[in-house]
Design a protein around this motif. Structure first.
Motif, short mmCIF file in Angstrom:
data_model
loop_
_atom_site.label_atom_id
_atom_site.label_comp_id
_atom_site.label_asym_id
_atom_site.label_seq_id
_atom_site.Cartn_x
_atom_site.Cartn_y
_atom_site.Cartn_z
N LEU A 17 18.53 3.37 4.18
CA LEU A 17 17.77 2.63 5.18
C LEU A 17 17.73 3.42 6.48
CD1 LEU A 17 19.36 -0.86 4.51
CD2 LEU A 17 17.12 -0.06 3.75
N PRO A 18 16.56 3.50 7.11
CA PRO A 18 16.46 4.29 8.34
C PRO A 18 17.28 3.74 9.50
CG PRO A 18 14.34 3.29 7.78
CD PRO A 18 15.29 2.97 6.68
N GLU A 19 17.49 2.42 9.56
CA GLU A 19 18.18 1.84 10.72
C GLU A 19 19.70 1.95 10.65
OE1 GLU A 19 17.37 -1.40 7.74
OE2 GLU A 19 16.12 0.10 8.69
N GLN A 20 20.27 2.19 9.49
CA GLN A 20 21.72 2.29 9.41
C GLN A 20 22.19 3.65 9.94
OE1 GLN A 20 22.58 1.53 5.31
NE2 GLN A 20 22.01 3.56 4.62
N THR A 21 23.29 3.64 10.66
CA THR A 21 23.82 4.88 11.21
C THR A 21 24.96 5.44 10.36
OG1 THR A 21 25.30 3.68 12.67
CG2 THR A 21 23.15 4.34 13.57
N VAL A 22 25.46 4.64 9.42
CA VAL A 22 26.50 5.09 8.50
C VAL A 22 26.06 4.77 7.08
CG1 VAL A 22 28.90 4.84 7.77
CG2 VAL A 22 28.32 4.67 10.19
N PHE A 23 26.13 5.76 6.22
CA PHE A 23 25.83 5.58 4.81
C PHE A 23 27.12 5.81 4.05
CE2 PHE A 23 24.74 7.33 0.65
CZ PHE A 23 23.88 6.36 0.17
N SER A 24 27.53 4.85 3.23
CA SER A 24 28.79 4.95 2.52
C SER A 24 28.57 4.64 1.05
CB SER A 24 29.80 3.97 3.13
OG SER A 24 31.05 4.12 2.54
N CYS A 43 18.35 11.34 -0.20
CA CYS A 43 17.46 10.21 0.09
C CYS A 43 17.75 9.62 1.47
CB CYS A 43 17.61 9.13 -0.98
SG CYS A 43 16.98 9.61 -2.59
N GLN A 44 19.03 9.52 1.84
CA GLN A 44 19.37 8.97 3.15
C GLN A 44 18.90 9.88 4.27
OE1 GLN A 44 20.78 5.83 3.93
NE2 GLN A 44 19.92 6.51 5.86
N MET A 45 19.04 11.17 4.11
CA MET A 45 18.55 12.10 5.13
C MET A 45 17.04 11.96 5.31
SD MET A 45 21.03 13.65 6.56
CE MET A 45 20.22 15.00 7.40
N ASP A 46 16.32 11.80 4.21
CA ASP A 46 14.88 11.59 4.29
C ASP A 46 14.57 10.27 5.01
OD1 ASP A 46 12.11 12.41 3.50
OD2 ASP A 46 12.21 10.49 2.44
N ALA A 47 15.32 9.23 4.70
CA ALA A 47 15.11 7.93 5.36
C ALA A 47 15.38 8.04 6.86
CB ALA A 47 16.00 6.86 4.73
N TRP A 48 16.32 8.88 7.25
CA TRP A 48 16.63 9.06 8.67
C TRP A 48 15.60 9.93 9.38
CZ3 TRP A 48 22.56 10.03 7.95
CH2 TRP A 48 23.24 8.81 7.99
N GLY A 49 14.71 10.55 8.64
CA GLY A 49 13.65 11.34 9.26
C GLY A 49 13.76 12.83 9.06
N TRP A 50 14.85 13.32 8.48
CA TRP A 50 14.96 14.74 8.17
C TRP A 50 14.41 14.90 6.77
CZ3 TRP A 50 19.22 12.55 10.84
CH2 TRP A 50 19.36 13.01 12.15
N ARG A 51 13.16 15.28 6.70
CA ARG A 51 12.42 15.32 5.43
C ARG A 51 12.95 16.40 4.50
NH1 ARG A 51 11.16 10.60 6.26
NH2 ARG A 51 9.57 10.13 7.76
N GLY A 153 19.94 17.90 15.59
CA GLY A 153 18.86 17.67 16.56
C GLY A 153 18.13 16.38 16.23
N ALA A 154 17.02 16.19 16.85
CA ALA A 154 16.22 14.99 16.58
C ALA A 154 15.45 15.20 15.28
CB ALA A 154 15.26 14.71 17.73
N PRO A 155 15.26 14.13 14.50
CA PRO A 155 14.45 14.29 13.29
C PRO A 155 13.03 14.70 13.66
CG PRO A 155 15.50 12.12 13.35
CD PRO A 155 15.75 12.78 14.68
N PRO A 156 12.37 15.47 12.81
CA PRO A 156 10.99 15.84 13.07
C PRO A 156 10.10 14.60 13.16
CG PRO A 156 11.87 17.02 11.17
CD PRO A 156 12.88 16.01 11.58
N ALA A 157 8.95 14.74 13.77
CA ALA A 157 8.01 13.62 13.86
C ALA A 157 7.58 13.23 12.45
CB ALA A 157 6.80 14.03 14.68
N PRO A 158 7.35 11.93 12.23
CA PRO A 158 6.93 11.48 10.90
C PRO A 158 5.61 12.11 10.49
CG PRO A 158 7.42 9.61 12.34
CD PRO A 158 7.49 10.84 13.17
N ARG A 159 5.52 12.38 9.20
CA ARG A 159 4.27 12.93 8.66
C ARG A 159 3.26 11.81 8.48
NH1 ARG A 159 6.57 16.08 3.56
NH2 ARG A 159 8.00 14.35 3.62
N ALA A 160 2.00 12.15 8.62
CA ALA A 160 0.95 11.17 8.40
C ALA A 160 0.83 10.91 6.90
CB ALA A 160 -0.37 11.68 8.94
N ARG A 161 0.71 9.66 6.55
CA ARG A 161 0.55 9.27 5.13
C ARG A 161 -0.91 9.34 4.74
NH1 ARG A 161 5.43 7.94 2.65
NH2 ARG A 161 6.91 7.28 4.22
#
Length: 162
Positions: A17-24, A43-51, A153-161
């Motif tokens: 989930l993108p909103e969670q800050t801890v994945f366990s 999958c969690q890294m992708d959800a956080w924005g690091w594609r 760093g900050a996750p990259p900007a989201p890609r356009a779907r």
């Protein structure tokens, strides 16, 4: 199988989930469990924005793969699970990776890259990809936790779907 109205059925795998800050996630101390831990971290890294295929995503995925493989190979205790935790540290621009096993007697050993022995290079990769890494005893539990911190760093900007 049905559930009664008072019961809530939980998924067997944690959802990235993108909103969670801890994945366990606890995984079986087997090669299959280690592969699953790596895949869920990806999958969690992708959800956080690091594609997928970004340097931060790939570094975290590789480190999780190495640490999880070490946990199930060298830290395996029959009948005991291993654990993965990812922490997203937004204010610091870092991702912390922790892989725990229940065998505290065997500590990780970094082998020289030029050694003639087979295997043993995973921690060399971890050291190269992480800002820092180390080993700590598990608090109030047997075993150890091997951790690494990756500059994200900050996750990259989201890609356009499309």
């Amino acid at each position: 199988m049905t559930t009664s109205p008072g019961q809530v059925r939980r998924p067997t795998l944690p959802l990235p989930l993108p909103e969670q800050t801890v994945f366990s996630f606890r995984f079986t101390s087997s090669p299959r469990g280690a592969r699953l831990a790596r895949r869920l971290a990806s999958c969690q890294m992708d959800a956080w924005g690091w594609r997928y295929d970004t340097p931060t995503h790939d570094a975290v995925e590789l480190i999780v793969g190495e640490l999880a493989a070490n946990a199930v190979t060298h830290g395996r205790v029959p009948g005991r699970d291993a654990a993965l935790r990812l922490y997203r540290r937004d204010g610091e621009g870092r991702v912390r990776i922790e892989v725990s096993d229940t065998c505290g007697e065997r500590l990780p050993v970094v082998r020289d890259a030029g050694s003639e022995e087979d295997g043993g290079r995973g921690l060399v990769l971890v050291a190269a990809l992480a800002e820092e890494w180390g080993v700590a005893p598990r608090p109030a539990a047997p075993g150890k936790t091997v951790w690494a911190v990756v500059a994200a760093g900050a996750p990259p900007a989201p890609r356009a779907r499309r």
